[in-house]
Write an enzyme that holds these catalytic residues in place. Sequence first.
Site, PDB file in Angstrom:
ATOM      1  N   PRO A   2       0.814  -1.216   0.000  1.00 14.05           N
ATOM      2  CG  PRO A   2      -0.824  -1.578   1.601  1.00 14.05           C
ATOM      3  CD  PRO A   2       0.490  -2.108   1.116  1.00 14.05           C
ATOM      4  CD  GLU A   3       1.815   3.819  -3.901  1.00 11.98           C
ATOM      5  OE1 GLU A   3       2.565   4.771  -3.654  1.00 11.98           O
ATOM      6  OE2 GLU A   3       2.098   2.944  -4.735  1.00 11.98           O
ATOM      7  CE  LYS A  51       4.993   2.646   0.867  1.00 11.36           C
ATOM      8  NZ  LYS A  51       5.413   1.756  -0.229  1.00 11.36           N
ATOM      9  NE  ARG A 250       8.797  -3.059  -4.926  1.00 12.29           N
ATOM     10  CZ  ARG A 250       8.240  -2.124  -4.174  1.00 12.29           C
ATOM     11  NH1 ARG A 250       7.465  -1.207  -4.719  1.00 12.29           N
ATOM     12  NH2 ARG A 250       8.446  -2.099  -2.867  1.00 12.29           N
TER      13      ARG A 250
END
Length: 284
Positions: A2-3, A51, A250
């Site tokens: 999650p951002e 985060k 990524r």
Amino acid sequence: MPEGDSIYRVAARLHEALAGRLLTSAELRVPAHATAALAGRRVLEVRPRGKHLLTRLDGGLTLHTHLRMDGHWEVYRPGERWTGGPAHQIRAVLGTDQGTAVGYRLPVVELLRTTDEGRAVGHLGPDLLGPDWDPAEAVRRLLARPSRPLVEALLDQRNLAGIGNVYANELCFVAGVTPWTEVGQVPHPDRLVERARQMLDANKLRPGHITTGDTRPGYRHWVYGRAGRPCPRCVTPVLTGRQGEAPRDRAVFWCPYCQRGPAPAEAVTNARPGRGAGGRRPGW
């Protein structure tokens, strides 16, 4: 993963459900804290840090959790069936007379003294959505290793806390450089970190990580997730590749016309310059 804006919303939901209330039930289903007696303590607040989630309790204790890729918190009303996953995936339960917060598949569940929070989150850079936001310090940390690829430097939470892969790719686009551009070669890094804060702040109360200003499905991002589709600015097909070393590599996305800089040669040779926006490239 999650951002930071997603974690901000999770923290807000947990804070609304728990803050100011006594815990009538509490379980930490991890070996290190399975016997922790938290029932009877009052929840003071739930705050995000990048985060990370910090649930602060009276008596000077903090429950530190992190969602990483698979974890999530759900809040249930009294008597409501828990539907977030099978019971064996539950890692934390915080219940009050008003409802229960249940943490599923949480890879990090740590109970520590509030005065020791720095041990868990002290390494993080300035929080894009936090009261400690310091753009000058964020720029200093980014430029401390000027040869790093920009997307890698943006994802390093030690530089600035809260950016995930969506925003890292979108920031490369709005800066007009490819993800592999050395961070020291990026023009106006001060504008880059300010744009990062603007993006997360605009989305902290809504889902979708919208970076274009257009909330319609399929139009929310400039390049992220748009491989093979036309760039919204110039109509050149967006390319995709991998950045970094496995298993921490990524997916990256970029427009070969709008973004200058290094990129895998085999991908660039397939690019056709577009004709949208008068052929004007983005950037500062």
